[in-house]
Scaffold this active site. Sequence first.
Site, PDB file in Angstrom:
ATOM      1  N   LYS A 122     -94.083  32.761 -13.264  1.00 54.87           N
ATOM      2  CA  LYS A 122     -94.592  32.478 -14.210  1.00 54.87           C
ATOM      3  C   LYS A 122     -95.222  31.653 -14.782  1.00 54.87           C
ATOM      4  O   LYS A 122     -96.257  31.839 -15.781  1.00 54.87           O
ATOM      5  CB  LYS A 122     -95.024  34.396 -13.871  1.00 54.87           C
ATOM      6  CG  LYS A 122     -95.604  35.269 -12.798  1.00 54.87           C
ATOM      7  CD  LYS A 122     -95.973  36.391 -12.708  1.00 54.87           C
ATOM      8  CE  LYS A 122     -96.359  37.152 -12.067  1.00 54.87           C
ATOM      9  NZ  LYS A 122     -96.644  38.970 -12.513  1.00 54.87           N
ATOM     10  N   LYS A 160     -97.716  34.045  -0.633  1.00 55.27           N
ATOM     11  CA  LYS A 160     -98.534  35.152  -0.450  1.00 55.27           C
ATOM     12  C   LYS A 160     -99.731  35.098  -0.963  1.00 55.27           C
ATOM     13  O   LYS A 160    -100.460  34.642  -1.712  1.00 55.27           O
ATOM     14  CB  LYS A 160     -97.376  37.123  -0.936  1.00 55.27           C
ATOM     15  CG  LYS A 160     -97.706  36.563  -2.201  1.00 55.27           C
ATOM     16  CD  LYS A 160     -97.058  38.056  -2.427  1.00 55.27           C
ATOM     17  CE  LYS A 160     -97.113  38.221  -4.592  1.00 55.27           C
ATOM     18  NZ  LYS A 160     -96.436  39.131  -5.265  1.00 55.27           N
ATOM     19  N   LYS A 182    -104.224  37.898  -6.089  1.00 55.38           N
ATOM     20  CA  LYS A 182    -105.165  38.514  -6.352  1.00 55.38           C
ATOM     21  C   LYS A 182    -105.463  37.247  -7.772  1.00 55.38           C
ATOM     22  O   LYS A 182    -106.228  36.757  -8.017  1.00 55.38           O
ATOM     23  CB  LYS A 182    -105.196  39.782  -7.239  1.00 55.38           C
ATOM     24  CG  LYS A 182    -106.313  39.972  -8.216  1.00 55.38           C
ATOM     25  CD  LYS A 182    -107.425  39.919  -6.865  1.00 55.38           C
ATOM     26  CE  LYS A 182    -108.233  40.893  -7.488  1.00 55.38           C
ATOM     27  NZ  LYS A 182    -109.746  41.504  -6.982  1.00 55.38           N
TER      28      LYS A 182
HETATM   29  P1  TYM Z   1     -98.063  44.597  -7.762  1.00 57.50           P
HETATM   30  O1  TYM Z   1     -99.713  45.030  -7.851  1.00 57.50           O
HETATM   31  O2  TYM Z   1     -98.510  42.984  -7.384  1.00 57.50           O
HETATM   32  O3  TYM Z   1     -98.580  44.613  -5.871  1.00 57.50           O
HETATM   33  C1  TYM Z   1     -98.001  45.998  -4.994  1.00 57.50           C
HETATM   34  C2  TYM Z   1     -97.749  45.686  -4.145  1.00 57.50           C
HETATM   35  O4  TYM Z   1     -98.730  45.150  -3.080  1.00 57.50           O
HETATM   36  C3  TYM Z   1     -96.850  44.137  -2.256  1.00 57.50           C
HETATM   37  N1  TYM Z   1     -97.308  43.650  -1.914  1.00 57.50           N
HETATM   38  C4  TYM Z   1     -97.272  42.370  -1.019  1.00 57.50           C
HETATM   39  N2  TYM Z   1     -96.898  43.199   0.025  1.00 57.50           N
HETATM   40  C5  TYM Z   1     -97.171  42.373   1.552  1.00 57.50           C
HETATM   41  N3  TYM Z   1     -97.996  41.002   0.933  1.00 57.50           N
HETATM   42  C6  TYM Z   1     -98.501  40.711   0.511  1.00 57.50           C
HETATM   43  N4  TYM Z   1     -99.442  39.376  -0.069  1.00 57.50           N
HETATM   44  C7  TYM Z   1     -97.888  41.680  -0.765  1.00 57.50           C
HETATM   45  N5  TYM Z   1     -98.593  41.252  -2.864  1.00 57.50           N
HETATM   46  C8  TYM Z   1     -98.464  42.210  -3.189  1.00 57.50           C
HETATM   47  C9  TYM Z   1     -96.339  44.190  -3.453  1.00 57.50           C
HETATM   48  O5  TYM Z   1     -94.655  44.265  -2.765  1.00 57.50           O
HETATM   49  C10 TYM Z   1     -95.935  46.026  -4.363  1.00 57.50           C
HETATM   50  O6  TYM Z   1     -94.885  46.452  -3.423  1.00 57.50           O
HETATM   51  N6  TYM Z   1     -94.425  45.251 -10.485  1.00 57.50           N
HETATM   52  C11 TYM Z   1     -94.715  45.544  -9.541  1.00 57.50           C
HETATM   53  C12 TYM Z   1     -95.634  46.893 -10.335  1.00 57.50           C
HETATM   54  C13 TYM Z   1     -95.165  47.961 -10.565  1.00 57.50           C
HETATM   55  C14 TYM Z   1     -93.729  48.507  -9.756  1.00 57.50           C
HETATM   56  C15 TYM Z   1     -93.493  49.864 -10.898  1.00 57.50           C
HETATM   57  C16 TYM Z   1     -93.126  48.971  -7.927  1.00 57.50           C
HETATM   58  C17 TYM Z   1     -94.280  48.397 -11.638  1.00 57.50           C
HETATM   59  N7  TYM Z   1     -93.822  49.407 -11.908  1.00 57.50           N
HETATM   60  C18 TYM Z   1     -92.176  50.191 -10.110  1.00 57.50           C
HETATM   61  C19 TYM Z   1     -92.937  49.634  -7.821  1.00 57.50           C
HETATM   62  C20 TYM Z   1     -92.259  50.440  -8.129  1.00 57.50           C
HETATM   63  C21 TYM Z   1     -96.572  44.479  -8.885  1.00 57.50           C
HETATM   64  O7  TYM Z   1     -96.260  44.391  -9.496  1.00 57.50           O
HETATM   65  O8  TYM Z   1     -97.081  45.261  -7.567  1.00 57.50           O
END
Ligand code: TYM
Length: 328
Positions: free
Chosen positions: A112, A192, A195
């Site tokens: 990033k 992957k 968004k």
């Molecule tokens: P985020 O918002 O990017 O994504 C949320 C969850 O979706 C999963 N994910 C996917 N799984 C399968 N295929 C995909 N293409 C795909 N894109 C996203 C991600 O693995 C995630 O589980 N940093 C985290 C949010 C967060 C968090 C936390 C998670 C903040 N604090 C504490 C767990 C515990 C994030 O940006 O997820």
Amino acid sequence: PPRVFSGIQPTGVPHIGNYVGAIRNWVELQKKYDSVLLCIVDLHSITVPQDPQQLRQNIFDMTACLLACGINPERSILFQQSHVAEHAELAWTLGCLCTLPRLQHLPQWREKSGKYKEPGLGLFTYPVLQAADILLYKATDVPVGEDQIHHIELTRHLAKSFNRNYGVVFPSCKVVMGDVPKIRSLRNPMAKMSKSEPNPLSRIELTDSPDDIAEKIKKAVTDSTSEVTYAPDTRPGVSNLIDIHMAFSGLFAEEICEHAYLKALDTGLYKQEVSEVVIEKLRPISDTIRRLQADRSYLEKVLKSGQERAKTLAGATMCEVKQAMGLS
Ligand code: TYM
């Protein structure tokens, strides 16, 4: 006692990667665990530029989507991160225990930060905030996709450092993975589904119309072979469609390929089948999302109640942390 915590960024309406990789898993975990916290991580979102009005809308849209997918706000604590100030407070504390090299090595930072000429400090310390989210509730089980595994490792490391320095406050946590592989971009099956990819054809969002879904799948990048075979390494495009098909139908890859073979489906015709499956499964969810989006006061009520319940737990942990560190 076991406790589940997970988070999702308020990106508006989630895509099917978020849905099958995370949200659907959460819905299942609600049935198995007595204590589940699900957090809309708006403080994580602002590590990159956000339009305030859009962000506000996105928080409500995400809330509506999580409820429509089956999150039960009475069983689980569904809340907005910035409304529980202890997240930022604990993140500072943990940041003081975290070294620069630990963060510099994380793949998401490398990826990033390259996109910005002068990446912000928030982007760099993002994983420390994530650790704080988890530890604040002494969560033991963290359902995330594989892209988040390094962040959970950092969380375990910071919990250990804290416990070693100040006495045991935090339990150890582990990743809980769903059985669905990562869903990939429809335009670039090496990446992957995300968004942040500018091209909206690359992802299917939960409120996409049947026509949009059909069009996006029709235009999905595949290769020059017309058979439907499952080979994620050599044929990522068509395999991604099979992954999506599996995730929405419960069928195995072999069954899907066998069926395509018997019906002599080439990738073009097969795409139509995938579309139909996805459209049918998303229809009731997207209807519910639209109904909830129109009921702002209900969404506010859900978040408010989640905030109060989360705050009680968070406050208790911060008391222990301050006591342990000599800040009380
Ligand atoms: P985020 O918002 O990017 O994504 C949320 C969850 O979706 C999963 N994910 C996917 N799984 C399968 N295929 C995909 N293409 C795909 N894109 C996203 C991600 O693995 C995630 O589980 N940093 C985290 C949010 C967060 C968090 C936390 C998670 C903040 N604090 C504490 C767990 C515990 C994030 O940006 O997820």
